[in-house]
Design a protein around this motif. Structure first.
Motif, PDB file in Angstrom:
ATOM      1  N   MET A   1      89.167  28.904  87.573  1.00 48.70           N
ATOM      2  CA  MET A   1      90.198  27.871  87.534  1.00 48.70           C
ATOM      3  C   MET A   1      91.119  28.089  86.342  1.00 48.70           C
ATOM      4  N   GLN A   2      92.401  28.036  86.578  1.00 49.91           N
ATOM      5  CA  GLN A   2      93.380  28.132  85.510  1.00 49.91           C
ATOM      6  C   GLN A   2      93.869  26.728  85.170  1.00 49.91           C
ATOM      7  N   THR A   3      93.619  26.290  83.950  1.00 47.67           N
ATOM      8  CA  THR A   3      94.014  24.936  83.564  1.00 47.67           C
ATOM      9  C   THR A   3      95.456  24.919  83.073  1.00 47.67           C
ATOM     10  N   ASP A   4      96.151  23.827  83.375  1.00 49.29           N
ATOM     11  CA  ASP A   4      97.518  23.659  82.890  1.00 49.29           C
ATOM     12  C   ASP A   4      97.554  23.098  81.475  1.00 49.29           C
ATOM     13  N   SER A   5      96.530  22.333  81.124  1.00 48.23           N
ATOM     14  CA  SER A   5      96.535  21.708  79.801  1.00 48.23           C
ATOM     15  C   SER A   5      95.118  21.379  79.362  1.00 48.23           C
ATOM     16  N   ILE A   6      94.990  21.132  78.082  1.00 48.32           N
ATOM     17  CA  ILE A   6      93.716  20.742  77.475  1.00 48.32           C
ATOM     18  C   ILE A   6      93.909  19.352  76.889  1.00 48.32           C
ATOM     19  N   GLU A   7      93.100  18.394  77.339  1.00 49.57           N
ATOM     20  CA  GLU A   7      93.141  17.044  76.766  1.00 49.57           C
ATOM     21  C   GLU A   7      92.027  16.924  75.729  1.00 49.57           C
ATOM     22  N   GLN A   8      92.416  16.764  74.487  1.00 48.41           N
ATOM     23  CA  GLN A   8      91.470  16.603  73.391  1.00 48.41           C
ATOM     24  C   GLN A   8      91.308  15.103  73.134  1.00 48.41           C
ATOM     25  N   ILE A   9      90.144  14.587  73.473  1.00 48.19           N
ATOM     26  CA  ILE A   9      89.894  13.149  73.418  1.00 48.19           C
ATOM     27  C   ILE A   9      88.784  12.920  72.384  1.00 48.19           C
ATOM     28  N   TYR A  10      89.108  12.225  71.300  1.00 46.38           N
ATOM     29  CA  TYR A  10      88.131  12.130  70.220  1.00 46.38           C
ATOM     30  C   TYR A  10      88.320  10.865  69.395  1.00 46.38           C
ATOM     31  N   PHE A  11      87.278  10.559  68.634  1.00 50.30           N
ATOM     32  CA  PHE A  11      87.294   9.475  67.647  1.00 50.30           C
ATOM     33  C   PHE A  11      86.782  10.106  66.364  1.00 50.30           C
ATOM     34  N   SER A  12      87.630  10.178  65.343  1.00 48.67           N
ATOM     35  CA  SER A  12      87.273  10.972  64.166  1.00 48.67           C
ATOM     36  C   SER A  12      87.710  10.273  62.881  1.00 48.67           C
ATOM     37  N   ASN A  36      93.708  10.176  70.618  1.00 38.46           N
ATOM     38  CA  ASN A  36      92.979   9.847  69.403  1.00 38.46           C
ATOM     39  C   ASN A  36      92.554   8.383  69.505  1.00 38.46           C
ATOM     40  N   LEU A  37      91.281   8.162  69.758  1.00 32.81           N
ATOM     41  CA  LEU A  37      90.810   6.796  70.006  1.00 32.81           C
ATOM     42  C   LEU A  37      90.782   5.938  68.752  1.00 32.81           C
ATOM     43  N   MET A  38      91.144   6.508  67.597  1.00 33.96           N
ATOM     44  CA  MET A  38      91.290   5.692  66.398  1.00 33.96           C
ATOM     45  C   MET A  38      92.401   4.672  66.602  1.00 33.96           C
ATOM     46  N   TRP A  39      93.488   5.095  67.235  1.00 34.81           N
ATOM     47  CA  TRP A  39      94.613   4.164  67.421  1.00 34.81           C
ATOM     48  C   TRP A  39      95.209   4.184  68.812  1.00 34.81           C
ATOM     49  N   PRO A  66      80.103   5.050  69.337  1.00 31.06           N
ATOM     50  CA  PRO A  66      80.609   3.742  68.906  1.00 31.06           C
ATOM     51  C   PRO A  66      80.979   2.858  70.096  1.00 31.06           C
ATOM     52  N   ASP A  67      80.620   1.598  70.013  1.00 32.46           N
ATOM     53  CA  ASP A  67      80.895   0.664  71.108  1.00 32.46           C
ATOM     54  C   ASP A  67      82.393   0.599  71.414  1.00 32.46           C
ATOM     55  N   LEU A  68      83.212   0.663  70.374  1.00 31.24           N
ATOM     56  CA  LEU A  68      84.663   0.680  70.559  1.00 31.24           C
ATOM     57  C   LEU A  68      85.081   1.837  71.456  1.00 31.24           C
ATOM     58  N   CYS A  69      84.465   2.997  71.257  1.00 28.03           N
ATOM     59  CA  CYS A  69      84.803   4.184  72.054  1.00 28.03           C
ATOM     60  C   CYS A  69      84.318   4.035  73.489  1.00 28.03           C
ATOM     61  N   ALA A  70      83.132   3.491  73.662  1.00 25.14           N
ATOM     62  CA  ALA A  70      82.612   3.291  75.014  1.00 25.14           C
ATOM     63  C   ALA A  70      83.540   2.382  75.816  1.00 25.14           C
ATOM     64  N   GLN A  71      84.060   1.346  75.162  1.00 18.28           N
ATOM     65  CA  GLN A  71      84.979   0.431  75.833  1.00 18.28           C
ATOM     66  C   GLN A  71      86.268   1.136  76.240  1.00 18.28           C
ATOM     67  N   SER A 195      96.510   1.112  57.815  1.00 19.23           N
ATOM     68  CA  SER A 195      97.201   1.799  58.910  1.00 19.23           C
ATOM     69  C   SER A 195      96.260   2.617  59.778  1.00 19.23           C
ATOM     70  N   VAL A 196      95.080   2.995  59.251  1.00 16.74           N
ATOM     71  CA  VAL A 196      94.156   3.824  60.038  1.00 16.74           C
ATOM     72  C   VAL A 196      92.940   3.061  60.540  1.00 16.74           C
ATOM     73  N   CYS A 197      92.730   1.845  60.064  1.00 17.29           N
ATOM     74  CA  CYS A 197      91.537   1.103  60.484  1.00 17.29           C
ATOM     75  C   CYS A 197      91.575   0.863  61.991  1.00 17.29           C
ATOM     76  N   PRO A 198      90.583   1.342  62.739  1.00 12.90           N
ATOM     77  CA  PRO A 198      90.646   1.240  64.199  1.00 12.90           C
ATOM     78  C   PRO A 198      90.404  -0.159  64.749  1.00 12.90           C
ATOM     79  N   VAL A 199      89.908  -1.062  63.901  1.00 11.92           N
ATOM     80  CA  VAL A 199      89.627  -2.423  64.375  1.00 11.92           C
ATOM     81  C   VAL A 199      90.448  -3.478  63.636  1.00 11.92           C
TER      82      VAL A 199
END
Length: 258
Positions: A1-12, A36-39, A66-71, A195-199
């Motif tokens: 399979m040739q992918t068109d894009s890479i989705e980088q999904i993270y909480f860091s 970026n699930l931080m924001w 993290p529960d925030l990420c699961a949601q 500015s970076v606090c995720p909650v």
């Protein structure tokens, strides 16, 4: 399979989980996008198409993601979309976190190429896992990513076998850390932490204060503070840190499941 894009999904919160994602992404060609699930709110259904590779990486909090990420991940959907699931942890244990992430992704329409658990510097006790992922970890990640790339090339003509990972049902109870960052007199009210606090636990107009009922102890505020005003300033922290380091001094290596 040739992918068109890479989705980088993270909480860091401290940057180490992103470092792992960046290492893995080097093995794949295509446009690289980020959730970026931080924001990134991810409060509405978002579909990742089948011609995309999703690299999903979450830190381990008390043996869970993290529960925030699961949601937020509940709104992330695939359409038979290949994915690599990774959890990062501070050289203690990752318990049920990888199984939890795998279960969420597969339940949302993703097909796992592989999964992994990678040691990073502990966010709360950085004397454990210091400077990880290190050179040895990065070599292991490169090898793992190349193996994933080979599997991806054969997909979907060659069906992917079920990936078995460590973990238990029911998951261990999710617990927010009791130790949470405080602020000392070094604070200059710059507001970067807010500015970076995720909650949104830190008010932008008064970053010397914090809503500890909202705070999840992620340490993002510590990682970005230019004055080292955010930190664990309570007297018992040194004792806890020393004991934690003694219990988790033996180096753990990345674990990969293909």
């Amino acid at each position: 399979m040739q992918t068109d894009s890479i989705e980088q999904i993270y909480f860091s919160p401290s940057g180490t989980t992103k470092a792992v994602v960046d290492e893995l992404s080097k093995a794949f060609f295509g446009q690289k996008n980020e959730f970026n699930l931080m924001w990134d709110p991810l409060d509405e259904e978002t579909v990742i198409p089948s011609n995309t590779l999703a690299i999903v990486a979450m830190p381990v909090f008390s043996g869970r993601i993290p529960d925030l990420c699961a949601q937020k991940l509940a709104h992330l959907k695939g359409k038979n979309t290949p994915a690599i699931a990774v959890v990062t942890y501070g050289n203690e244990e990752y318990d049920d976190a990888l199984l939890e992430l795998k279960t969420i992704l597969e339940g949302n329409g993703f097909v796992l190429l592989a999964a992994g658990a990678v040691v990073t510097q502990h966010s709360m006790f950085p004397i454990v896992g210091t400077d990880r992922p290190d050179t040895q970890d990065k070599r292991a990640l490169t090898t793992f990513a190349r193996q994933c790339s080979q599997k991806l090339r054969a997909f979907p003509e060659k069906p992917l076998p079920a990936i078995e990972v460590k973990g238990n049902f029911p998951y261990r109870e999710y617990e927010i850390p009791t130790l949470k960052p405080t602020v000392n007199d070094n604070c200059t009210l710059c507001g970067i932490c807010a500015s970076v606090c995720p909650v949104a636990a830190i008010p932008p107009d008064n970053p010397k204060t914090k809503d500890y009922d909202l705070c999840i102890g992620c340490t993002a505020c510590i990682a970005v503070c230019p004055e080292k005003a955010q930190g664990f300033h309570m007297p018992e922290y040194t004792e806890f840190s020393t004991k934690f380091a003694e219990m988790n001094s033996e180096r753990k290596e990345p674990e990969f499941f293909m």
